[in-house]
Design an enzyme around this catalytic site. Structure first.
Site, short mmCIF file in Angstrom:
data_model
loop_
_atom_site.label_atom_id
_atom_site.label_comp_id
_atom_site.label_asym_id
_atom_site.label_seq_id
_atom_site.Cartn_x
_atom_site.Cartn_y
_atom_site.Cartn_z
CG ASP A 26 36.60 34.75 46.28
OD1 ASP A 26 37.21 33.58 46.51
OD2 ASP A 26 36.41 34.95 44.85
CG ASP A 28 42.08 33.49 42.83
OD1 ASP A 28 42.84 34.11 42.45
OD2 ASP A 28 41.94 32.34 43.35
CG ASP A 225 34.75 36.47 41.38
OD1 ASP A 225 35.05 36.01 42.40
OD2 ASP A 225 35.09 36.15 40.22
#
Length: 342
Positions: A26, A28, A225
């Site tokens: 990922d 961001d 995250d």
């Protein structure tokens, strides 16, 4: 990865960068936040790549094109080609192309990333509900997306035009904090029309399919995250995952995670790719990792010992997830997390 109920993080005797052939990262909250690289990300990815791990960047953010994302990563010091970037715009464009005629018009509510992905599938982006679209697609369009764009989507959807969304993340991290994501924008059209879109992005299967088709990964590791997109997406795809604590997930959320949100591994940041992962072992009525022992009490999680903070968190995860079984842990972990400074 087994699809049984995970009762604790797993250990690994090998560095994750050698145990898996491809990292599905990922962006961001993992590689960057607000456009700036997260601490240790650049050097960790460089070492992982040099050791033979393929790096692919998988993002629910449909705003930017793969070329733009690759250019940004390269500027940060992470050499990247457009083919290394997979976006939810690409996943939703494929989904739409399978349901509408070739060359069909698609009303776009979002940014350039969606338009480029639609053209790649031979579809024609249009701007108005009066352009006779065969579908409506909605993706994150940045903080300056005009309110009238939601009205255009609502007019078409209310007439029965099929509605698609790149993803439904409610929030997106930025350099100034947490901002509303595409899920918040989708909710506006849902309120106006009462309809529900077909969604392509993480954690749903269209995004995982797009990622595997484009990378050819045989033993991938999802790195993210967010529990409700990255980790659940890995669970749905039957692959292993690494949660890093540089984005939106905190200790309380991790301890309360239901089975589909429990990562295979937990680490502080992308340096976790370069190391093995310590085992969590049963220790009497509790669970031990490093110098810490965690257990489930009558109404709260208990933590004893000392050592590395992440080892304490891993032990707490095992105690919480075992106590919760197939549900979410409701025991109070606040005092235990405070001992770890989390």
């Amino acid at each position: 990865m087994s699809q049984g109920v995970r009762t604790g993080p797993e250990g690994s005797g090998q560095a994750l960068s050698t145990a898996y052939d491809t990292a599905l990262l990922d962006l961001d909250g993992v590689v960057y936040a607000g456009g700036s690289a997260i601490a240790h990300a650049v050097e960790s990815l460089e070492v992982a790549r040099a050791g033979g791990m393929r790096l692919a960047y998988v993002t629910n953010n449909a705003l930017r094109t793969p070329d733009a994302v690759a250019e940004h990563l390269t500027e940060l010091g992470i050499p990247t080609g457009a083919g290394d970037v997979i976006t939810s715009a690409q996943a939703v464009a494929r989904l739409i192309s399978e349901q509408v005629p070739a060359g069909a018009r698609v009303l776009v509510i979002g940014g350039e990333g969606l338009r480029v992905a639609l053209r790649e599938r031979g579809l024609e982006p249009v701007e108005s509900a009066d352009d006779d679209p065969a579908a409506v697609v909605q993706g994150y369009g940045g903080l300056d997306l005009p309110w009238g764009r939601f009205a255009e989507a609502s007019y078409a959807v209310a007439r029965g035009v099929p509605w698609f969304a790149s993803n439904t993340d409610l929030t997106i991290p930025s350099g100034r904090g947490i901002a509303p994501g595409n899920g918040a924008a989708v909710a506006v059209v849902r309120i106006a029309t009462g309809a529900e879109p077909q969604v392509a992005g993480k954690p749903l299967p269209p995004m995982h399919r797009e990622t595997i088709l484009r990378t050819g990964a045989e033993r991938p590791l999802v790195v993210g995250d967010r529990l409700d997109t990255d980790i659940e997406g890995a669970f749905n795809g039957g692959v292993d995952s690494l949660l890093v604590l540089t984005g939106v997930t905190d200790g309380r959320q991790l301890l309360a995670a239901p089975p589909q949100h429990r990562p295979t591994y937990v680490d502080g940041d992308l340096r976790g790719l370069l190391t093995g992962q310590p085992e969590v072992t049963v220790d009497g009525a509790g669970f031990r990792c490093g110098g810490w022992t965690a257990s489930a009490g009558a109404d709260r999680l208990e933590l004893a010992g000392d050592g590395e903070v992440l080892d304490g968190l891993r032990a707490l995860c095992a105690a919480a997830w075992t106590a919760a079984g197939e549900g979410s842990c409701e025991l109070d972990g606040g005092k235990a997390l405070a001992r770890l400074g989390l």
